[in-house]
Design a protein around this motif. Structure first.
Motif, mmCIF file in Angstrom:
data_model
loop_
_atom_site.group_PDB
_atom_site.id
_atom_site.type_symbol
_atom_site.label_atom_id
_atom_site.label_comp_id
_atom_site.label_asym_id
_atom_site.label_seq_id
_atom_site.Cartn_x
_atom_site.Cartn_y
_atom_site.Cartn_z
ATOM 1 N N LEU A 141 0.667 -1.233 0.468
ATOM 2 C CA LEU A 141 -0.483 0.170 -0.258
ATOM 3 C C LEU A 141 1.144 1.283 -0.140
ATOM 4 C CD1 LEU A 141 -3.101 1.273 -0.074
ATOM 5 C CD2 LEU A 141 -3.009 1.531 2.217
ATOM 6 N N CYS A 142 2.117 0.849 0.567
ATOM 7 C CA CYS A 142 3.232 2.086 0.888
ATOM 8 C C CYS A 142 3.369 2.796 -0.801
ATOM 9 C CB CYS A 142 3.965 1.966 1.689
ATOM 10 S SG CYS A 142 3.122 2.105 3.142
ATOM 11 N N GLU A 143 3.891 1.246 -0.711
ATOM 12 C CA GLU A 143 4.367 1.853 -2.388
ATOM 13 C C GLU A 143 3.340 2.369 -3.230
ATOM 14 O OE1 GLU A 143 7.338 1.782 -2.493
ATOM 15 O OE2 GLU A 143 7.558 1.243 -0.929
ATOM 16 N N HIS A 144 2.283 2.035 -3.494
ATOM 17 C CA HIS A 144 1.217 2.128 -4.307
ATOM 18 C C HIS A 144 0.796 3.650 -4.345
ATOM 19 C CE1 HIS A 144 -3.671 2.612 -5.775
ATOM 20 N NE2 HIS A 144 -3.390 3.467 -4.556
ATOM 21 N N ALA A 145 0.829 4.086 -2.938
ATOM 22 C CA ALA A 145 0.754 5.805 -2.551
ATOM 23 C C ALA A 145 2.115 6.157 -3.143
ATOM 24 C CB ALA A 145 0.543 5.703 -0.756
ATOM 25 N N VAL A 146 2.994 6.292 -2.979
ATOM 26 C CA VAL A 146 4.688 6.914 -3.462
ATOM 27 C C VAL A 146 4.198 7.018 -5.202
ATOM 28 C CG1 VAL A 146 7.102 6.722 -3.356
ATOM 29 C CG2 VAL A 146 5.540 5.963 -1.245
ATOM 30 N N ALA A 147 3.944 5.737 -5.813
ATOM 31 C CA ALA A 147 4.146 6.000 -7.183
ATOM 32 C C ALA A 147 3.012 7.283 -7.508
ATOM 33 C CB ALA A 147 4.296 4.426 -7.592
ATOM 34 N N ALA A 148 1.483 7.037 -6.893
ATOM 35 C CA ALA A 148 0.991 7.854 -7.399
ATOM 36 C C ALA A 148 1.523 9.389 -7.392
ATOM 37 C CB ALA A 148 -0.319 7.641 -6.852
ATOM 38 N N ILE A 149 1.849 9.621 -6.101
ATOM 39 C CA ILE A 149 2.116 10.657 -5.536
ATOM 40 C C ILE A 149 3.857 11.392 -6.771
ATOM 41 C CG2 ILE A 149 3.490 12.034 -3.789
ATOM 42 C CD1 ILE A 149 2.177 10.510 -1.625
ATOM 43 N N LEU A 150 4.798 10.390 -6.925
ATOM 44 C CA LEU A 150 5.448 11.102 -7.642
ATOM 45 C C LEU A 150 5.219 10.804 -9.367
ATOM 46 C CD1 LEU A 150 8.618 8.173 -6.574
ATOM 47 C CD2 LEU A 150 8.166 10.373 -5.873
ATOM 48 N N ARG A 151 4.256 10.277 -9.759
ATOM 49 C CA ARG A 151 3.390 10.844 -10.748
ATOM 50 C C ARG A 151 2.833 12.200 -11.152
ATOM 51 N NH1 ARG A 151 1.131 5.442 -10.508
ATOM 52 N NH2 ARG A 151 -0.495 5.852 -10.046
ATOM 53 N N ASP A 152 2.697 13.200 -9.848
ATOM 54 C CA ASP A 152 2.182 14.206 -9.560
ATOM 55 C C ASP A 152 3.139 15.262 -9.593
ATOM 56 O OD1 ASP A 152 -0.876 13.579 -10.410
ATOM 57 O OD2 ASP A 152 -0.916 13.645 -8.470
ATOM 58 N N GLU A 153 4.707 14.485 -9.959
ATOM 59 C CA GLU A 153 5.389 15.354 -9.234
ATOM 60 C C GLU A 153 5.887 16.246 -10.859
ATOM 61 O OE1 GLU A 153 10.315 15.376 -8.240
ATOM 62 O OE2 GLU A 153 9.327 14.009 -9.050
ATOM 63 N N ASP A 154 5.820 17.930 -10.027
ATOM 64 C CA ASP A 154 6.823 18.662 -11.425
ATOM 65 C C ASP A 154 7.841 18.846 -11.047
ATOM 66 O OD1 ASP A 154 7.971 21.058 -12.996
ATOM 67 O OD2 ASP A 154 5.971 21.990 -11.749
ATOM 68 N N THR A 155 8.634 17.201 -12.032
ATOM 69 C CA THR A 155 10.501 16.962 -12.096
ATOM 70 C C THR A 155 11.050 18.496 -12.244
ATOM 71 O OG1 THR A 155 10.111 16.176 -13.717
ATOM 72 C CG2 THR A 155 9.382 14.718 -12.355
ATOM 73 N N GLU A 156 10.516 19.068 -12.908
ATOM 74 C CA GLU A 156 10.931 20.529 -13.728
ATOM 75 C C GLU A 156 11.476 21.788 -11.828
ATOM 76 O OE1 GLU A 156 10.995 24.070 -17.297
ATOM 77 O OE2 GLU A 156 9.602 21.949 -17.653
ATOM 78 N N ARG A 157 9.837 21.774 -11.851
ATOM 79 C CA ARG A 157 10.151 22.819 -11.045
ATOM 80 C C ARG A 157 10.276 22.447 -9.792
ATOM 81 N NH1 ARG A 157 6.822 24.026 -15.252
ATOM 82 N NH2 ARG A 157 6.743 25.790 -16.550
ATOM 83 N N GLY A 158 9.929 21.483 -9.213
ATOM 84 C CA GLY A 158 9.662 20.786 -7.612
ATOM 85 C C GLY A 158 7.821 20.779 -7.713
ATOM 86 N N GLY A 159 7.668 20.176 -6.244
ATOM 87 C CA GLY A 159 6.476 20.767 -6.241
ATOM 88 C C GLY A 159 5.533 19.162 -6.685
ATOM 89 N N PHE A 160 3.567 19.296 -6.775
ATOM 90 C CA PHE A 160 3.000 18.115 -6.792
ATOM 91 C C PHE A 160 1.620 19.120 -7.559
ATOM 92 C CE2 PHE A 160 5.489 16.555 -3.405
ATOM 93 C CZ PHE A 160 6.467 15.210 -4.441
ATOM 94 N N GLY A 161 1.991 18.874 -9.034
ATOM 95 C CA GLY A 161 0.291 19.170 -9.541
ATOM 96 C C GLY A 161 0.664 20.898 -9.869
ATOM 97 N N ARG A 162 -0.240 21.353 -9.979
ATOM 98 C CA ARG A 162 -0.012 23.125 -10.559
ATOM 99 C C ARG A 162 0.117 24.076 -9.787
ATOM 100 N NH1 ARG A 162 -3.421 20.623 -13.974
ATOM 101 N NH2 ARG A 162 -4.904 21.207 -13.610
#
Length: 665
Positions: free
Chosen positions: A178-199
Motif C-alpha cells: 500500500l505504501c508503494e502504491h501511494a508513493v508511486a501515485a504521488i511521484l506521478r504528480d511531481e513537477d520534476t522540472e520546478r519541484g512540487g506536486f500539481g500546478r
C-alpha cells in the motif's frame, strides 16, 4: 471604544479584535447570538476568516468598515464573526457547506444561516457593490420566500450529514504494498522540472516530503529522495522562502515558487522545519542544514511570545501585500552602494522589470554565491534596512496544535543540527502550554497574552501536543513528559474516538458544543488531520508505556490506520501524514533502546541514524519499558533494535548499529 452593539473588544482572538471598531454589530459565536436571531426572526450573517488573510482585510476595508454596508447588515441580520483558527470546528462545518453549494471554498467565508445554524447561501469574498446587492437579495428571499430558504437549508444540512459519514468501512491492509502504491501515485504528480506536486498555486507539501523521506529510508529507492531534493531545494531557493530572515510564506502563486502569498504561518514553518531537519540528518545536505537552522531561528526570533509561539505574520504591511519583503535594483544600490548593489541584484534575481508588482522583485537565491563572506555582509545589511520598513502585523494567538508541531520539529532539529538550545526551547514551550492550556484536565484551543480562551481543544490539539511531548521524553528521559502525553491520549480515546466505527475519530469531543454535524475530516491538508496525528501519537507512545496501555494504544493505532487506508489507496496526495505514519508502522515501528549513560555516544549516534518515525530511548537498565531487563554488554553501552515485537541481538559498535537500522554510518 467599540461601537454600540459590537462585542468583539473582549475576544481572545486578534482577528476578532481587528473588527472590534467596525460599525457592524458583530457577535462572537454563542448560543446567545443564535437566540437573538431567533428572537428577531432574521438570518445570521456568518463571516469566517483569520488574521493573516489578505482578502479578509480587503473585504473588511471595503465593506465592514463602511457605514452604509454596516447599516444594512445590522438592520436585517445577526452578524457573527469567527476566527477559523480559534474555532476550526465551525470552519470545517461551514467550509463543507460552502464547497457543497459553490464547488469551491476559501477565506473570507461568507455564509447566511437560519437562526438554528443551517446554511442556505454561502460564498467567499464579495466586493462592496456585489455584497450590498447580495444582502438585499437575501433579505428579500427571507421575507417573501421563506419556504425556499427552509428547503435549501434542509438540503444543505442533509448533504453535510452525508459528507460527515466519511470513508466506507474496510480498506486494504496497511503494508509495504500500500505504501508503494501511494508513493508511486504521488511521484506521478511531481513537477520534476520546478519541484512540487500539481500546478500553481503551489503549497509546501510538508507531509508528503516527510513521507517520501521515510519511504526512501525503508526501501532505498532513489526516486523518493530525488523528489524530496528537487522540491525542497526549489522552495528553499525560491521567493516562497525568506532569503534574508528565514521562514516560509504560505504558498506560491506561480509554479516556479517565485511569488509567494506573503503570510507566514507557524504550522507551515514547524512542519517544514521537521522536513528540512530530517533531510539534513539523512543526507548531510548543506542547503538542508542551512534552511533548517534559519527556519528554527525564524520561529525563535519572529514568532516566539515568551516561551510559546504565535500563529502568523500577516501578508500585508500598511495595507500593501508583500511591501516589507520586495526590492528594486535601485533600492539595493541605495542600501549597499553601486558595486554590492549590482552584485546583490544578480545573486537574488532582482530585475528592472520586477518579478512581483510595480517593478519590485521577491528575493530568490538560484545558486549559492561564490563569495560567502560578501553574501553574509550583504544579507545582514539588507535585513537591517528591511527592519526600518513597516513590518507586517503578527497574530499573537497561541494555538495548541501548532505549538505541538513546533515542539516536535525543534526537538528533531536539535538532533539534526546538534543544537541543544532548540531542545531547551521545545521544553520551555511544552511546559508553558501545559501550565496555561490545560484547564481541569482538558486542553483549550488557544490563548492570547497569557489568558487562555474558552474554546475547547480539538483532536489535532491533543494529538500534536502528545507527539511533541513524546519527542521530549525520548530526548530527555524525563518521565513527566511521557506522563503528560499519556494523559492527553487517554482524553482523546475517551472523548474523540468514534464508539460505533473502530479506528474512526471525530475532530470535536463528545461533550463539546453540538453543531449541525460533528466534524470528522480524515484528509491531510495544510496541516495533518487530527486522525492521522492521533495515529502517530498512539503508535509512538504505545512503545513507551506499560503493557496495559501499550496494548490499548497499539490496537487503536492499528485500527486507525486500517480504517483510513482507503485514503492512502484512493487519494494519497491528501494523505501525506497518513503515509508517514504508515511507513513507520510497516517497519514495526523501529525501536532503539540504548543501555548506558545519558551522554552515551551510541545513543547520540542512534538518534542521528534513526529513520523517521523510529522510537529511540536511552538510559540505565529498567529505566523505561524498552529497557526492561536490558543492560550494557561487557561493560559497554549496548543498542537493542526491535521491529514491532521482534528484536535483534544487542550491538555495541556504530557499524553494527547502522547495519541493524539499514542506514549508512
Amino acid at each position: 471604544m467599540s461601537p454600540a452593539g459590537n462585542t468583539l473588544s473582549s475576544a481572545t482572538s486578534p482577528y476578532l479584535r481587528q473588527h472590534a471598531d467596525n460599525p457592524v454589530h458583530w457577535r462572537q459565536w454563542s448560543p446567545e447570538a443564535l437566540d437573538e436571531a431567533a428572537g428577531r426572526d432574521v438570518p445570521i450573517l456568518l463571516s469566517i476568516g483569520y488574521a493573516a488573510c489578505h482578502w479578509c482585510h480587503v473585504m473588511a476595508h471595503e465593506s465592514f468598515e463602511d457605514n452604509d454596508v454596516a447599516a444594512a447588515m445590522n438592520a436585517d441580520f445577526v452578524c457573527i464573526k469567527v476566527d477559523r483558527e480559534e474555532r476550526p470546528d465551525l470552519d470545517a462545518v461551514y467550509m463543507n457547506a460552502t464547497v457543497a453549494l459553490t464547488g469551491q471554498g476559501g477565506w473570507p467565508m461568507t455564509c447566511f444561516l437560519t437562526p438554528d445554524g443551517r446554511p442556505f447561501f454561502c460564498g467567499t469574498y464579495y466586493p462592496k457593490p456585489q455584497f450590498l446587492q447580495l444582502l438585499a437579495a437575501v433579505v428579500d428571499t427571507w421575507r417573501t420566500r421563506r419556504d425556499e430558504v427552509e428547503q435549501a437549508s434542509d438540503q444543505v444540512a442533509g448533504e453535510l450529514r452525508r459528507m460527515a459519514a466519511g470513508l466506507p468501512d474496510g480498506g486494504p491492509d496497511v503494508d509495504p504494498a500500500l505504501c508503494e502504491h501511494a508513493v508511486a501515485a504521488i511521484l506521478r504528480d511531481e513537477d520534476t522540472e520546478r519541484g512540487g506536486f500539481g500546478r500553481a498555486p503551489k503549497f509546501p507539501p510538508s507531509a508528503l516530503l516527510e513521507a517520501l523521506l521515510r519511504n526512501y529510508e525503508r526501501t532505498r529507492s532513489p526516486e523518493p529522495l530525488a523528489a524530496v531534493a528537487r522540491t525542497a531545494a526549489a522552495m528553499a531557493r525560491g521567493g516562497i522562502y525568506d532569503q534574508l530572515a528565514g521562514g516560509f510564506a504560505r504558498y506560491s502563486v506561480d509554479a516556479d515558487w517565485v511569488v509567494p502569498h506573503f503570510e507566514k504561518m507557524l504550522y507551515d514553518n514547524a512542519l517544514l522545519l521537521r522536513v528540512y531537519a530530517h533531510w539534513a540528518r539523512r543526507t548531510g545536505d548543506s542547503l538542508a542544514r542551512r534552511v533548517a537552522a534559519q527556519t528554527a531561528e525564524f520561529l525563535l526570533n519572529d514568532l516566539a511570545d515568551g516561551e510559546m509561539f504565535t500563529s502568523a505574520l500577516d501578508a500585508d504591511a500598511a495595507g500593501a501585500e508583500g511591501s516589507t519583503y520586495v526590492w528594486t535594483p535601485e533600492q539595493l544600490r541605495d542600501v549597499l552602494g553601486e558595486d554590492d548593489g549590482r552584485w546583490a541584484a544578480g545573486v537574488f534575481g532582482v530585475i528592472a522589470a520586477g518579478t512581483f508588482e510595480h517593478g519590485t522583485s521577491v528575493l530568490q537565491l538560484p545558486t549559492d554565491p561564490d563569495d560567502a563572506e560578501r553574501f553574509e555582509r550583504v544579507r545582514s545589511a539588507l535585513l537591517a534596512a528591511r527592519l526600518t520598513r513597516v513590518q507586517p502585523g503578527r497574530d499573537d494567538k497561541i494555538v495548541t496544535a501548532w505549538n505541538g508541531l513546533a515542539i516536535t520539529a525543534l526537538a528533531e532539529a536539535s538532533v539534526a543540527l546538534d543544537d541543544p538550545s532548540l531542545l531547551a526551547a521545545a521544553q520551555r514551550c511544552a511546559g508553558a502550554l501545559l501550565d496555561l492550556h490545560v484547564v481541569n484536565g482538558r486542553l483549550r484551543r488557544a490563548s492570547l497574552g497569557g489568558v487562555v480562551g474558552d474554546s475547547a481543544a480539538i483532536l489535532e490539539d491533543y494529538a500534536a501536543l502528545a507527539t511533541g511531548l513524546s519527542s521530549l521524553y525520548q530526548l530527555t528521559g524525563d518521565s513527566s513528559w511521557l506522563d503528560a502525553a499519556s494523559d492527553l491520549i487517554e482524553v482523546a480515546l475517551g472523548h474523540f474516538a468514534d464508539p460505533d466505527r473502530p479506528g474512526r475519530w471525530f475532530d470535536t469531543a463528545d461533550d463539546a458544543e453540538p453543531l449541525m454535524v460533528r466534524p470528522a475530516d480524515p484528509l491531510d491538508g495544510a496541516t495533518p488531520s487530527g486522525a492521522s496525528l492521533i495515529a502517530e501519537a498512539l503508535l509512538t507512545v504505545a512503545h513507551l508505556v506499560d503493557a496495559n496501555r501499550a496494548e490499548r494504544y497499539g490496537q487503536a493505532a492499528r485500527a486507525a490506520l486500517l480504517a483510513h487506508s482507503p485514503v492512502l489507496a484512493r487519494a494519497p496526495r491528501s494523505a501525506g501524514h497518513w503515509l508517514a505514519v504508515a511507513e513507520a508502522a510497516v517497519r514495526g515501528p523501529l525501536q532503539v533502546a540504548v543501555a548506558g549513560g545519558a551522554d552515551s555516544g551510541l545513543l547520540m549516534l542512534a538518534r542521528r541514524m534513526a529513520p523517521g518515525g523510529t522510537i529511540v530511548v536511552g538510559g540505565p537498565v529498567d529505566s523505561s519499558p524498552l529497557l526492561e531487563g536490558r543492560d550494557q554488554v561487557g561493560g559497554r553501552d549496548a543498542a537493542y533494535v526491535c521491529r514491532g515485537r521482534v528484536c535483534d541481538l544487542p550491538v555495541t559498535e556504530a557499524e553494527e548499529l547502522a547495519d541493524a537500522l539499514g542506514v549508512p554510518v
